[in-house]
Design a protein around this motif. Structure first.
Motif, mmCIF file in Angstrom:
data_model
loop_
_atom_site.group_PDB
_atom_site.id
_atom_site.type_symbol
_atom_site.label_atom_id
_atom_site.label_comp_id
_atom_site.label_asym_id
_atom_site.label_seq_id
_atom_site.Cartn_x
_atom_site.Cartn_y
_atom_site.Cartn_z
ATOM 1 N N ALA A 303 0.822 -1.212 0.000
ATOM 2 C CA ALA A 303 0.000 0.000 0.000
ATOM 3 C C ALA A 303 0.858 1.265 0.000
ATOM 4 O O ALA A 303 0.509 2.260 -0.651
ATOM 5 C CB ALA A 303 -0.935 0.001 1.201
ATOM 6 N N GLU A 304 1.973 1.235 0.707
ATOM 7 C CA GLU A 304 2.839 2.415 0.731
ATOM 8 C C GLU A 304 3.484 2.663 -0.623
ATOM 9 O O GLU A 304 3.604 3.811 -1.072
ATOM 10 C CB GLU A 304 3.901 2.262 1.826
ATOM 11 N N TRP A 305 3.918 1.577 -1.265
ATOM 12 C CA TRP A 305 4.520 1.739 -2.594
ATOM 13 C C TRP A 305 3.490 2.266 -3.594
ATOM 14 O O TRP A 305 3.789 3.112 -4.435
ATOM 15 C CB TRP A 305 5.114 0.425 -3.078
ATOM 16 N N VAL A 306 2.268 1.737 -3.513
ATOM 17 C CA VAL A 306 1.209 2.192 -4.417
ATOM 18 C C VAL A 306 0.934 3.683 -4.210
ATOM 19 O O VAL A 306 0.828 4.455 -5.168
ATOM 20 C CB VAL A 306 -0.068 1.361 -4.208
ATOM 21 N N GLU A 307 0.837 4.098 -2.959
ATOM 22 C CA GLU A 307 0.564 5.500 -2.648
ATOM 23 C C GLU A 307 1.675 6.409 -3.156
ATOM 24 O O GLU A 307 1.425 7.516 -3.646
ATOM 25 C CB GLU A 307 0.393 5.671 -1.138
ATOM 26 N N LEU A 308 2.911 5.945 -3.080
ATOM 27 C CA LEU A 308 4.048 6.745 -3.508
ATOM 28 C C LEU A 308 4.222 6.765 -5.018
ATOM 29 O O LEU A 308 4.449 7.833 -5.612
ATOM 30 C CB LEU A 308 5.328 6.213 -2.857
ATOM 31 N N LEU A 309 4.116 5.606 -5.650
ATOM 32 C CA LEU A 309 4.569 5.468 -7.033
ATOM 33 C C LEU A 309 3.477 5.580 -8.092
ATOM 34 O O LEU A 309 3.730 6.106 -9.180
ATOM 35 C CB LEU A 309 5.304 4.130 -7.190
ATOM 36 N N VAL A 310 2.285 5.090 -7.811
ATOM 37 C CA VAL A 310 1.247 5.114 -8.848
ATOM 38 C C VAL A 310 0.930 6.536 -9.320
ATOM 39 O O VAL A 310 0.795 6.774 -10.534
ATOM 40 C CB VAL A 310 -0.019 4.378 -8.356
ATOM 41 N N CYS A 315 4.561 3.644 -14.617
ATOM 42 C CA CYS A 315 4.305 2.237 -14.982
ATOM 43 C C CYS A 315 4.604 1.274 -13.840
ATOM 44 O O CYS A 315 5.240 0.230 -14.024
ATOM 45 C CB CYS A 315 5.097 1.834 -16.223
ATOM 46 N N VAL A 316 4.131 1.628 -12.670
ATOM 47 C CA VAL A 316 4.222 0.756 -11.497
ATOM 48 C C VAL A 316 2.803 0.507 -11.005
ATOM 49 O O VAL A 316 1.987 1.431 -10.944
ATOM 50 C CB VAL A 316 5.067 1.394 -10.385
#
Length: 350
Positions: A303-310, A315-316
């Motif tokens: 969830a943290e990666w999604v919040e940061l990168l999307v 293209c993540v």
């Protein structure tokens, strides 16, 4: 496709999926089943609740929504007479019997074209209506095995996976059938006659195995897992496990996306380590950077990666479960409306 009349004699997944797509376009689809048990998909993957209630399972219901249904015994004279009458007025007929069955029933294309020259007759089979394999039984797993696709769906030790997505049935069968039917209907609309559409799931799947065929042309062999641009040989196009044992899909194939990602990860030194700048695919530097990326991604939950990168449009994406996908704004109308409302509210607040 409103007004298009389709007779669906197909069973299980490929043919019914094709006629479902036609129904979604507005076609009038009449599903024709044999008396008695009917299409085997009625009870395939049927829940206990559906079984107790005496209704077809979700598999059958999803594939056959929006269609009319009837029963015909094509082995009887009366059943054949009714089908001939229906075919006389139909635009399309789809069947998925083993090649030769409809001919033996006296209902093959050569018979039906006489009473309806404009009929587009589509036969979906595993290996086509002609050739030494035409009478061979099979299912999706067999077709992708023959097509060289299953070999490409393998772990790094070479073990093929058993995909829960029916590639040959849906891509080689249903989608190919719809494409060829629409092409045939275009010819009819321009004044031509109907035609026989022979869809071999194995052959159509093989034709779509593009990347492996590129490797064959270049190197004489298809790539093993982890050795090429699109199957794990580069850090910018790979899968990474997160802290909570979920997976992050990184598809930053183009340099601009990779650079954005590296800046977001606070690793600008990685930005020049990219295949387009000379990094050897599956080479030592790529392997080391994949390892380093994996260690970094493993420090945070998904969830943290999604919040940061999307939001950075690099293209993540998360690897969602089927249940999560069903509730995602991409596919769930209520969730999409809620997201749009939230975005509008945020813009107004700004």
């Amino acid at each position: 496709m409103k007004g298009l009349r389709v007779l669906d004699l197909a069973r299980l997944l490929p043919g019914p999926a094709a006629t479902l797509r036609l129904a979604e376009m507005g076609a009038d689809v009449l599903k024709i089943e044999a008396p008695g048990a009917g299409d085997a998909s009625r009870v395939m993957m049927q829940s206990s609740a559906d079984r107790v209630a005496g209704r077809p399972g979700a598999f059958y219901r999803q594939l056959n929504r929006g269609k009319r249904e009837t029963r015909l015994d094509l082995k009887s004279e009366g059943g054949r007479t009714v089908l001939m009458a229906l075919a006389r007025e139909a635009d399309v007929l789809i069947e998925s019997f083993r090649p030769g069955v409809m001919d033996r029933l006296g209902l093959g294309y050569d018979v039906l074209r006489v009473i309806n020259p404009k009929l587009v007759y589509c036969a979906i089979s595993g290996y086509g209506t002609q050739g030494p394999y035409s009478q061979l039984a099979g299912h999706d797993l067999n077709y992708i095995g023959y097509a060289g696709v299953l070999d490409q769906l393998a772990a790094r030790d070479g073990t093929p996976i058993l995909p829960n997505f029916q590639i040959a049935d849906l891509l080689g069968g249903a989608l190919s059938a719809v494409n060829q039917i629409l092409a045939a209907l275009w010819a009819v609309a321009r004044g031509g006659d109907g035609r026989f559409v022979d869809v071999s799931m194995a052959h159509c799947t093989h034709a779509h195995n593009v990347v492996a065929q590129v490797a064959l042309a270049n190197d004489g062999a298809a790539p093993v897992a982890g050795s090429s641009l699109l199957n794990g040989g580069v850090p910018c196009y790979n899968l990474y496990r997160t802290l909570d044992q979920r997976w992050l899909a990184v598809g930053a194939l183009e340099l601009k996306f990779w650079e954005t990602l590296c800046m977001a990860l606070d690793r600008p030194d990685w930005a020049t380590r990219h295949w387009s700048l000379g990094q050897a695919i599956a080479g030592p530097d790529a392997a080391q950077l994949i390892k380093d990326m994996a260690e970094l991604i493993a420090t945070r939950p998904l969830a943290e990666w999604v919040e940061l990168l999307v939001p950075l449009d690099c293209c993540v994406s998360p690897v969602l479960t089927a249940a999560e996908a069903a509730e995602h704004p991409l596919f769930n109308a209520a969730a999409r409306e809620a997201l749009i409302a939230q975005q509008t509210s945020d813009e107004d607040a700004d």
